[in-house]
Design a protein around this motif. Structure first.
Motif, PDB file in Angstrom:
ATOM      1  N   VAL B 177      -4.943  55.621 -29.564  1.00  8.43           N
ATOM      2  CA  VAL B 177      -4.162  56.778 -30.028  1.00  8.43           C
ATOM      3  C   VAL B 177      -3.885  57.716 -28.852  1.00  8.43           C
ATOM      4  O   VAL B 177      -2.762  58.194 -28.674  1.00  8.43           O
ATOM      5  CB  VAL B 177      -4.887  57.522 -31.168  1.00  8.43           C
ATOM      6  N   LEU B 178      -4.917  57.939 -28.027  1.00  8.94           N
ATOM      7  CA  LEU B 178      -4.716  58.803 -26.856  1.00  8.94           C
ATOM      8  C   LEU B 178      -3.770  58.158 -25.832  1.00  8.94           C
ATOM      9  O   LEU B 178      -3.004  58.862 -25.170  1.00  8.94           O
ATOM     10  CB  LEU B 178      -6.059  59.167 -26.222  1.00  8.94           C
ATOM     11  N   LEU B 180      -1.230  56.423 -26.662  1.00 11.45           N
ATOM     12  CA  LEU B 180       0.087  56.712 -27.237  1.00 11.45           C
ATOM     13  C   LEU B 180       0.511  58.155 -26.942  1.00 11.45           C
ATOM     14  O   LEU B 180       1.667  58.425 -26.593  1.00 11.45           O
ATOM     15  CB  LEU B 180       0.040  56.457 -28.750  1.00 11.45           C
ATOM     16  N   GLU B 183       1.454  58.390 -23.303  1.00 12.21           N
ATOM     17  CA  GLU B 183       2.729  57.722 -23.047  1.00 12.21           C
ATOM     18  C   GLU B 183       3.908  58.545 -23.585  1.00 12.21           C
ATOM     19  O   GLU B 183       5.003  58.529 -23.007  1.00 12.21           O
ATOM     20  CB  GLU B 183       2.695  56.323 -23.688  1.00 12.21           C
ATOM     21  N   SER B 184       3.666  59.282 -24.667  1.00 15.97           N
ATOM     22  CA  SER B 184       4.782  60.008 -25.288  1.00 15.97           C
ATOM     23  C   SER B 184       5.203  61.255 -24.506  1.00 15.97           C
ATOM     24  O   SER B 184       6.234  61.841 -24.812  1.00 15.97           O
ATOM     25  CB  SER B 184       4.451  60.370 -26.741  1.00 15.97           C
TER      26      SER B 184
END
Lengths: 196, 196
Positions: B177-178, B180, B183-184
């Motif tokens: 999740v981190l 992601l 990356e975002s």
């Protein structure tokens, strides 16, 4: 004594839930005394606790109702929409936030409640997961990240938002943040156009 | 009476901070009684409160120290690294989490503390913002979203993570999740390669 019809019972139950929702939102769980619940519902404690065993059961019924409504919104519009509703765009933002804050607080402080709530919490996770799977089928979701990771990601942001609001921090600038969150689970157009 | 050297005073202060940090993390703010603070630091209440006016000041000194350390990590490695540290990869994850949880709780429940903490909170926001600006200069950051929005986004996720951990929810699956989240906020390679 006349028999009380089911309709009448349902209406009473509704009256209790609606009144006590306002009461819990205003005073918090601890502050919502029986006297205040009586005032808020316009009913006697006898009538209230005829329908709900105790304050705990009454609060749980409300929180479950809100969790079910959140799951409905998730199914139709996604978890980001639930977050937008919390920011004030929705139908009953303050209502939702009230029970959600109280649930968060008790999850942190009350291990017994945590165990009781686990199942309802799974409802929202499942609704989110199902929605994401449908979005993936429709080609709207990024396909390079596991759906479980995307679900955890959205739930983490929701929790951050609830916490942010609970701290009384300004939330009027969070719209673009939610846009970013939404975009980060979507399929990227440029990427899509590069695919064969 | 011999004069106490500055080194000695500093060492004492350090001893009190280190001991009470463990004590606050273990018992929470309310549960960290003076007796327990004495046990944890190995010093008498007289010695402790010679250095800190009261428990509140002692806790604030600790929380400020942690906030400054978080700001250092942010400056060097970014806010996502702070989150990874909270998940357990870091040097003193439990320490940081302890004060951070307590700060979050008091921000929710204590308007006076909220006002006192506002300035320290700005430290972390500023460090995050500066780091993101440098990353943008270096071409590592996406440039289609305002830096303030990215800063709010990362802070919202951090707050979600703190809340998640406070609820005792499993965190061992949050690494991806981190990824992601990180990356975002990054510049996307595919997008970059399409630029002239």
């Amino acid at each position: 004594m006349p028999r009380v019809s089911q309709d009448h019972l349902d209406a009473r139950r509704r009256q209790i839930l609606d009144g006590s929702r306002v009461c819990f939102a205003r005073y918090g769980y601890e502050g919502a005394t029986v006297r205040r619940l009586e005032e808020a519902t316009g009913l006697s404690r006898g009538a209230i606790f005829h329908h709900f065993r105790d304050k705990e059961s009454l609060f749980l019924a409300l929180a479950e109702e809100d969790a079910a409504r959140m799951a409905d919104v998730v199914a139709a519009q996604g978890l980001v929409q639930v977050m937008r509703d919390l920011l004030g765009g929705g139908e009953h933002p303050a209502d939702w936030l009230g029970t959600r804050l109280e649930v968060s607080r008790r999850l942190r402080t009350d291990p017994e409640f945590r165990a009781r709530w686990a199942e309802r919490s799974r409802q929202l996770t499942d609704a989110t997961r199902q929605r994401l799977l449908r979005q993936r089928e429709a080609g709207n979701l990024r396909d390079d990240v596991d759906v479980d990771v995307l679900t955890s990601y959205l739930e983490l942001v929701l929790e951050g938002l609830v916490s942010h609001l609970a701290m009384g921090l300004p939330a009027d600038d969070l719209g673009p943040v939610l846009d970013l969150v939404e975009e980060s689970v979507r399929r990227h157009r440029v990427r899509a156009s590069l695919e064969p």
